[in-house]
Write a protein that holds these residues in place. Structure first.
Motif, PDB file in Angstrom:
ATOM      1  N   MET A  89      41.305  33.989  43.671  1.00 33.52           N
ATOM      2  CA  MET A  89      41.178  35.298  44.305  1.00 33.52           C
ATOM      3  C   MET A  89      41.359  35.259  45.820  1.00 33.52           C
ATOM      4  O   MET A  89      42.201  35.989  46.368  1.00 33.52           O
ATOM      5  CB  MET A  89      39.826  35.924  43.955  1.00 33.52           C
ATOM      6  CG  MET A  89      39.624  37.330  44.496  1.00 33.52           C
ATOM      7  SD  MET A  89      38.327  38.220  43.606  1.00 33.52           S
ATOM      8  CE  MET A  89      36.940  37.100  43.741  1.00 33.52           C
TER       9      MET A  89
ATOM     10  N   HIS B  64      46.633  39.509  40.475  1.00 34.34           N
ATOM     11  CA  HIS B  64      45.602  38.498  40.256  1.00 34.34           C
ATOM     12  C   HIS B  64      44.849  38.801  38.975  1.00 34.34           C
ATOM     13  O   HIS B  64      44.285  39.884  38.816  1.00 34.34           O
ATOM     14  CB  HIS B  64      44.630  38.443  41.435  1.00 34.34           C
ATOM     15  CG  HIS B  64      43.560  37.413  41.250  1.00 34.34           C
ATOM     16  ND1 HIS B  64      42.264  37.623  41.622  1.00 34.34           N
ATOM     17  CD2 HIS B  64      43.597  36.157  40.696  1.00 34.34           C
ATOM     18  CE1 HIS B  64      41.541  36.556  41.321  1.00 34.34           C
ATOM     19  NE2 HIS B  64      42.335  35.659  40.761  1.00 34.34           N
TER      20      HIS B  64
ATOM     21  N   GLY C  22      40.408  39.000  38.762  1.00 37.90           N
ATOM     22  CA  GLY C  22      39.777  39.191  40.066  1.00 37.90           C
ATOM     23  C   GLY C  22      39.430  40.646  40.333  1.00 37.90           C
ATOM     24  O   GLY C  22      39.731  41.538  39.543  1.00 37.90           O
TER      25      GLY C  22
ATOM     26  N   THR D 132      45.190  43.912  40.409  1.00 39.76           N
ATOM     27  CA  THR D 132      44.375  43.055  39.562  1.00 39.76           C
ATOM     28  C   THR D 132      44.504  43.494  38.105  1.00 39.76           C
ATOM     29  O   THR D 132      44.767  44.662  37.812  1.00 39.76           O
ATOM     30  CB  THR D 132      42.892  43.095  39.963  1.00 39.76           C
ATOM     31  OG1 THR D 132      42.419  44.443  39.903  1.00 39.76           O
ATOM     32  CG2 THR D 132      42.696  42.551  41.370  1.00 39.76           C
TER      33      THR D 132
END
Length: 361
Positions: A101, A118, A121, A130
């Motif tokens: 992260m 990500h 995260g 995310t």
């Protein structure tokens, strides 16, 4: 996969769409990078992400180029790997482990025209989205099967790291095991790794020595399955991928992470210039979480009960965290019929009542 040269086309990087996403020259392939915390052959977490990468290659052909870097440790190595991908001209980068992260945020700030995604995260930026899956839904199914099938009334859970995602799974498994078997107990062993077959095997061995006859895991290798197979009287569940090599027993079902539809959608958005830094948390209803085959090692009535629970979660008629529920210390958490909200679950840092283990500080 061979390394490709850096794309220096000003046309690809100069045009900015209204969303803030770069506009790509149509005759240049979109370069997409992935970093994995384990090897692609782990047959678990990283394997499933790489299945998603292969799915976008099949879907988009020569419109894209992909590259992956496997077995990237969380920390400085992740920052170096992400930087390398960005410098090589990758315009969309997927970082597929929670511990990446801060590295993602740091590198994204240096490359504002690169889009980052990500997995698991919660930190976002203009060029950082995310995505996550509701793994706890699968744990509820596993807990139901575990509670029905245990003969010792002892089930075990191998945790990776004490983060909300893992704590959600432990709680969901225990809640649903307890619903069908009031005498059930759960033991937790922390491996402090996502992928380390030796540590995972040791964790499984410790649980088996303690009398556990059902093992769940939030680690990525098949080592716990192999250790259970050696024991002969222990059942397990596949983690992240089907792990069907160990079916019909000890692996009696699995939670499968299905990233391909998400990856296809995000690549499509990048190609179209409509990509935005969104937050996605998908579950059984969206197909991001799938339940692997429940084998014939599971009694027919237990299989039927598990399948009914899957359908209830899929339809939205049932939520795995529905009250009444108390916290481990006996204080009230959720009232009768009350459902935990996403914000609470995303920051979950306590066990429910009945779990005697402690969450490491």
């Amino acid at each position: 996969m061979k390394r490709r040269t850096f794309l220096a086309s000003s046309a690809a990087m100069a045009g900015i769409a209204a969303t803030g996403a770069p506009a790509f020259a149509q005759d240049d392939p979109l370069k997409i990078g992935f970093i994995y915390v384990g090897p692609v052959g782990d047959m678990g977490w990283s394997y499933q992400h790489d299945q998603g990468r292969q799915a976008i290659e099949a879907e988009y052909g020569d419109k894209i180029q992909t590259k992956f870097i496997e077995s990237v440790p969380e920390g400085p190595d992740a920052e170096r790997a992400l930087t390398s991908l960005a410098l090589e001209g990758h315009e969309l980068i997927f970082a597929t482990s929670f511990g990446y992260m801060d590295s993602v945020i740091n590198v994204a700030a240096k490359f504002p025209n690169v889009k980052f995604e990500h997995c698991t995260g919660y930190k976002r930026a203009e060029n950082v989205g995310t995505y996550d899956a509701r793994f706890y839904q699968g744990r509820a199914i596993q807990g139901t099967i575990a509670g029905r099938m245990t003969k010792s009334n002892k089930i075990g859970y191998i945790g990776s790291f004490p983060i909300p995602e893992v704590i959600q799974g432990i709680n969901a498994a225990y809640i649903h095991a307890k619903k069908v078997n009031p005498d059930v107990q759960i033991s937790v062993v922390w491996a402090y790794t996502w992928f380390d077959p030796a540590k995972e095997a040791d964790a499984a061995a410790a649980l088996i020595a303690d009398g556990v006859d059902v093992i769940l895991q939030h680690t990525d290798s098949t080592a716990p399955q192999a250790k259970a197979q050696e024991a002969g009287n222990v059942i397990t569940f596949g983690q992240a991928s089907d792990m069907s090599n160990f079916a019909p027993k000890p692996r009696v079902s699995s939670t499968i992470d299905n990233w391909a539809p998400y990856y296809k959608g995000r690549v499509a958005a990048a190609l179209e210039g409509s990509w935005k830094a969104d937050a996605t948390w998908g579950g059984i209803d969206s197909g991001m979480v799938k339940i692997g085959e429940i084998t014939d090692a599971v009694p027919a009535e237990v299989k039927q009960e598990a399948e009914a629970l899957i359908e209830a979660i899929r339809s939205g008629s049932y939520h795995p965290f529905t009250g009444p529920l108390k916290k481990q210390d006996g204080s009230d958490w959720l009232a009768e019929g009350e459902v935990a909200d996403d914000a609470t679950l995303a920051g979950l840092n306590f066990y429910v009542e009945g779990i005697s283990a402690e969450i490491p500080g």
